[in-house]
Design a protein around this motif. Structure first.
Motif: not given
Length: 766
Positions: A52-56
């Motif tokens: 899972q990968g959500s990046y800012m």
């Protein structure tokens, strides 16, 4: 790996579901907009293997260094891009059974990354254990019009049943990085809220106080009718959701629209964070999914106008180059000088998401030629803003003066903890200096030298002066270094490192002379501010004159390092395939003792300083080193492709081009599941424009020496040069250069001088 993606000029397509390839696809089908990014995780529950990968962008964590043997000088932490709140989450329970492709019988599956318009679509038909069959079509994107917005349209149709469904739309901030050194979670809770169709999660990092708020609003339709029935909310300390319960009717689609705002305190005051998220979300909801998607398509059309490369007659090559350009454009926009380009972009966690020398060596040329001038300038200013940290880095290692830019960084401080790289791979300093030269040489913007450049160059030069030492029998030497070829550590007199150090000193002296002649007052200001003494510049001149370069007279090649010829020399072609890649099959000891080269090393110098060497020198060195190169760095094939083009090695150039263009699509190095190789993607662009197109800048003139691979019908690319935008098209017989701007430009094409006026073209045979 057997290729499983379909070839298409504008799309990446997967037309079946194989769990073994799932994490590779999660990387390849990633989306981003320079502010945030999202791996291609499924919206609905998936219980199989997944990253899972959500990046800012710009949000990171100083994960405490973990090594077996602590050495003085090690950085205290490794800076890591954070896996942030999962904003895409949806779950569906149909008569109590959860939709999960790891458990369901997947009858059909189709996924498409539409690169032309910038969105991801997925379609599948799945049979649940109770025999219920559902059809799903899901589309999502992160907006490049409003950088804080992500949007999802998820349409589910019950094919052979009617049932009760529970739809849960959630934000989950209770997540961790897969690569956490101590398996800790990096986020602390701040605030959650959930009221009707809108929920939010605000979290902060345990260190550095990055605040991040994700806010969502979810609407559900059956046919054209919006459902406003039974709605339940749930909150925990880092999680919020809204759950809808409704009746599904056979063959009647249900559509979920999910809008998410993702904001951080990098752009807003902490006290205003949730208000900012609400304002951004309100605007997105008011526009609706269709309008947002139309705006997305229109903005991507503008991006392709300046950066597209068109290849006719080779769909594999066409798809490869567009995939690379697409990922570059969605990773970095140049709008924020605080940001840089991580090796994995928004596609994975590996390498920490930090800044490497890849940006200066490989990415800068792409943005120089496809963007407004301020965008590549911002990449240089990013390093200028870190100069004081670079001076601190040098001091930490015991140097009395100068600046050593970090191998890995988020804020200018070194955060890489492998000894042979952190302390020995100092050639990165030369790439920073070369980027200044490259920018000025390409744009003609010499004002940068007097504003920022000379300060950086002076401090880098001071480091080189302190790093070399003089021995009678050789001259100035550098021992204990690692060159670009990381398959040799702690060597003496790496040719490339010695040469780029001396070149930096030369360039710094040249810039000082330029400032002295062009603006004496500015020159005096910098000499005073930097306390530049005559004995210092005299020492630099002496180092330049007496720098030692290992050389083999018999072969006429520059030696990668002093003892390179003591190795058992053999070409990669003599290795059995079972040994490759050697970094996954050999011990590190065996690799270090071998002659095999990870990436361009001597050849990196011949690429950078190309105009200093004649063709015979380039040929001898290429012929000697390329056969021993395993190309196990993503940064390797492009340099070899460019040099091969120049040398007329057309088949080798094409081989290297395909390897860099399809590195991730075909998973050449068996590591795409960790994320795509974003910074090397700029090398793919270089392979076409600087390689096949033969583009160089010399004496303020644009030079083109193009050729076309035999299996291509034609190809074309666009470049922005000195405020003129040119379209260069090459087919098997002709070269056409069209000036699409109003600015005239001088160019040398296959040795012939042309002045290309605005809104005009030149053509010639080849």
């Amino acid at each position: 790996m057997k290729p499983y993606l379909k070839e298409h000029p504008w799309s990446i397509i997967e037309d079946s579901f194989d769990k073994n390839y799932h994490q590779i696809s999660e990387s390849i089908f990633s989306i981003g907009n320079g502010h945030m990014g999202q791996r291609a995780n499924f919206e609905e529950t998936y219980s199989g293997e997944s990253l899972q990968g959500s990046y800012m962008a710009g949000v990171y964590y100083p994960d405490k260094t973990r090594v077996g043997w602590w050495k003085n000088g090690y950085p205290e932490y490794f800076a890591k891009v954070l896996n942030a709140t999962n904003w895409i989450g949806l779950s569906f329970k149909i008569d109590g059974e959860e939709l999960d492709l790891n458990k369901a019988d997947v009858k059909s599956f189709y996924r498409e990354l539409n690169m032309k318009e910038g969105y991801l679509t997925r379609k599948f038909t799945a049979e649940l254990s109770a025999g219920k069959v559902v059809e799903v079509e899901a589309t999502r994107f992160v907006s490049i019009v409003n950088k804080e917005i992500g949007a999802i349209e998820y349409k589910l149709t019950p094919v052979n049943f009617s049932a009760t469904v529970q739809v849960c739309s959630y934000l989950d901030g209770d997540i961790k990085n897969e690569d956490a050194n101590y398996d800790e979670k990096f986020w602390d809770p701040v605030h959650v809220s959930a009221e009707d169709e809108r929920t939010s999660v605000t979290v902060k990092t345990k260190k550095l106080d990055f605040y991040y708020c994700a806010m969502q609003e979810t609407h559900i339709y059956q046919g054209d009718e919006r459902q406003t029935g039974s709605v339940l909310n749930n909150e925990t300390e880092k999680y919020s959701d809204v759950t809808f319960e409704l009746e599904l009717n056979e063959n009647t689609p249900m559509t979920v629209y999910k809008y998410a705002a993702n904001v951080t305190n990098r752009d807003h005051d902490i006290s205003e964070l949730e208000k900012a998220a609400a304002l951004s979300l309100d605007q997105a909801v008011q526009k609706g999914f269709t309008q947002l998607k139309t705006e997305q398509s229109q903005q991507w059309e503008k991006k392709w106008l300046d950066s597209d490369i068109v290849i006719e007659g080779d769909v594999s090559a066409q798809q490869g180059i567009r995939f690379n350009i697409f990922q570059l454009n969605q990773t970095y926009t140049g709008e924020d000088e605080r940001l840089n380009i991580g090796p994995k972009g928004f596609t994975g966690e590996k390498y920490g998401g930090s800044t490497y020398w890849d940006t200066e060596a490989y990415c800068l040329p792409f943005y120089l030629a496809t963007s407004e001038q301020r965008i590549p300038r911002n990449l240089l200013i990013y390093r200028y803003n870190h100069l004081e940290k670079a001076k601190e880095n040098a001091a930490k290692l015991g140097f009395s003066k100068g600046a050593l830019y970090p191998m890995v960084t988020m804020n200018g401080e070194e955060s890489h903890n492998e000894w042979e790289i952190t302390f020995e791979e100092i050639h990165r300093n030369g790439a920073i200096a070369y980027a200044i030269y490259n920018y000025v040489n390409y744009t003609g913007d010499k004002s940068y030298l007097g504003e920022y450049g000379i300060e950086v160059l002076t401090e880098i030069s001071r480091f080189w002066e302190d790093r070399v030492h003089y021995v009678e029998h050789k001259g100035y030497v550098m021992i204990g270094v690692t060159g670009p070829n990381e398959y040799e550590n702690n060597v003496h007199n790496n040719w490339y490192t010695n040469r780029i150090a001396a070149w930096t000193l030369e360039y710094t002296l040249n810039v000082l002379d330029y400032l002295k002649d062009s603006d004496p007052d500015l020159y005096k200001k910098w000499v005073a501010k930097l306390a530049i003494k005559e004995e210092e510049t005299s020492k630099w001149a002496d180092i330049i004159h007496r720098m030692y370069y290992p050389y083999d007279e018999q072969r006429g090649v520059f030696l990668q390092q002093d003892l390179f010829l003591d190795k058992e020399l053999m070409p990669v072609a003599e290795l059995d395939d079972r040994h490759l890649p050697i970094n996954q099959n050999w011990s590190w000891d065996r690799i270090l003792r071998s002659c095999f080269i990870k990436q361009a090393d001597v050849l990196q110098g011949l690429y950078f300083l190309n105009n200093e060497f004649d063709m015979d020198t380039k040929k001898r060195n290429f012929d000697f080193y390329e056969p021993m190169t395993v190309h196990e760095s993503s940064l390797s094939p492009c340099v070899h492709a460019i040099l091969a083009c120049e040398l007329g090695y057309k088949e080798k150039a094409y081989e290297m081009y395909l390897r860099t263009a399809r590195l991730d699509l075909d998973n050449y190095n068996n590591d795409t599941e960790d994320g795509c190789h974003i910074t090397s993607m700029a090398g793919t662009w270089m392979s076409v424009v600087e390689g096949f197109g033969g583009m160089k800048i010399k004496n303020d003139q644009l030079i083109l020496n193009p050729f076309i691979p035999g299996n291509w019908t034609s190809y074309s690319f666009k470049i922005v040069f000195r405020h003129a935008r040119l379209r260069v098209q090459i087919d098997q017989k002709h070269i056409d250069v069209t000036n699409e701007s109003d600015v005239a430009v001088d160019a040398v094409i296959h040795g012939e001088q042309f002045r290309i006026e605005g809104k005009s073209s030149v053509s010639l045979d080849h």
